[in-house]
Design an enzyme around this catalytic site. Structure first.
Site, short mmCIF file in Angstrom:
data_model
loop_
_atom_site.label_atom_id
_atom_site.label_comp_id
_atom_site.label_asym_id
_atom_site.label_seq_id
_atom_site.Cartn_x
_atom_site.Cartn_y
_atom_site.Cartn_z
N SER A 143 -3.75 36.67 21.45
CA SER A 143 -3.99 37.23 22.77
C SER A 143 -5.48 37.19 23.05
CB SER A 143 -3.48 38.67 22.85
OG SER A 143 -3.91 39.31 24.03
N TYR A 156 -2.57 47.38 19.03
CA TYR A 156 -2.19 46.06 19.54
C TYR A 156 -3.39 45.12 19.52
CZ TYR A 156 -0.73 42.33 22.63
OH TYR A 156 -0.45 41.09 23.15
#
Length: 291
Positions: A143, A156
């Site tokens: 990401s 995360y």
């Protein structure tokens, strides 16, 4: 007696929805076997239909990747179907938005179990066979979040930082073996992840334009086939990475935190009050009891 021929397969985790499902459809265009791994057998049936329509041969497997024996269970499934993992796509993962002190600890540790431990276990399990065959590789879904710490999505962001670092190191180690390890680092993607994680309600993800899961899949597959170390789909993600590299942490971290926090989130101080009642509307005023 000649042993039966073992066919190469693309193995996609998190294949029942989102980016994983789209990568499975792209891979299916080559006409080979695509193994679809996720927890929901119902969702896998729909993904299998997509793969078949795209020209591939689907092999759905309902499996909890956080189980200790998940790599061996997947290996046994492949063997039973005369398949070998040629390309592993680690797309399974999840996140949670909120203060680390307010979110359930077990759910946060679950992010580490799936996004890091399961991804690592599968990668290390199947890489030796790829190296022995001198072909194939791994696509790890990272990401743009991997380039900066993420207040209010701490686990995360940290998990994706691990994925990028791990993938980059493996790419260098294996660069003369015929095996490719590619990390894909998209920005916000228009999938169910934003709502499931709660990130869709944060201003950061409301402001940034979203790329489609199909676009991410197309760019990921092309980049992997080209032997690339890192694929960053979309101009917005590239700009976000550049901005994070230029801004000092003293500015960047408060900015990310403010954009990901909502005023009605529980305050990290443990008071149980919403953040805005402890800190005021601007987040700058500290009231008694929030120390």
């Amino acid at each position: 007696m000649t042993p039966p021929e073992v066919r190469p397969a693309v193995v996609v985790t998190g294949a029942s929805r989102g980016i994983g499902r789209e990568i499975a459809k792209v891979a299916a265009r080559d006409g080979g076997a695509v193994v679809l791994v996720a927890r929901s057998a119902v969702d896998l049936a729909a993904a299998a239909a997509d793969v078949r329509a795209a020209g591939g041969e689907p092999f759905p497997l309902a499996l909890d990747l956080t189980a200790a024996d998940a790599p061996m269970s997947l290996e046994n499934f492949l063997a039973q179907n005369g398949l070998a993992c040629d390309v592993l796509v680690n797309s399974a993962g999840y996140g949670m938005r909120g203060a680390a002190t307010a979110l359930p600890a077990a759910d946060q540790v679950g992010i580490v179990d799936l996004n890091i431990r399961a991804l690592t276990a599968l990668t290390l399990h199947f890489l030796p066979g790829m190296v022995a065959r001198k072909r194939g590789g791994v696509i790890n879904l990272g990401s743009v979040a991997s380039f900066v710490p993420g207040p209010y999505m701490a686990l995360y962001y940290a998990s994706k930082g691990f994925v990028r670092s791990f993938s980059t190191a493996l790419h260098q180690e294996l660069r003369r073996t015929g095996v490719t390890v590619t990390c894909v680092a998209p920005g916000p993607v228009a999938t169910e992840f934003l709502e499931r994680s709660g990130a869709g309600r944060a201003r950061l993800f409301q402001y940034l334009p979203k790329i489609s899961a199909q676009d991410v899949a197309e760019q990921a597959w092309r980049g992997f086939k080209a032997g690339r170390r890192l694929v960053v789909p979309g101009a917005v993600a590239k700009l976000a990475i550049l901005t994070s590299a230029l801004l000092p942490s003293a500015i960047l971290l408060p900015l990310v935190g403010k954009l990901q926090r909502r005023g009605n989130d529980p305050c990290p101080c443990g008071s149980g009050r919403p953040f805005r009642k402890c800190h005021g509307a601007t987040g700058l005023r500290r009231l008694r009891g929030c120390e």
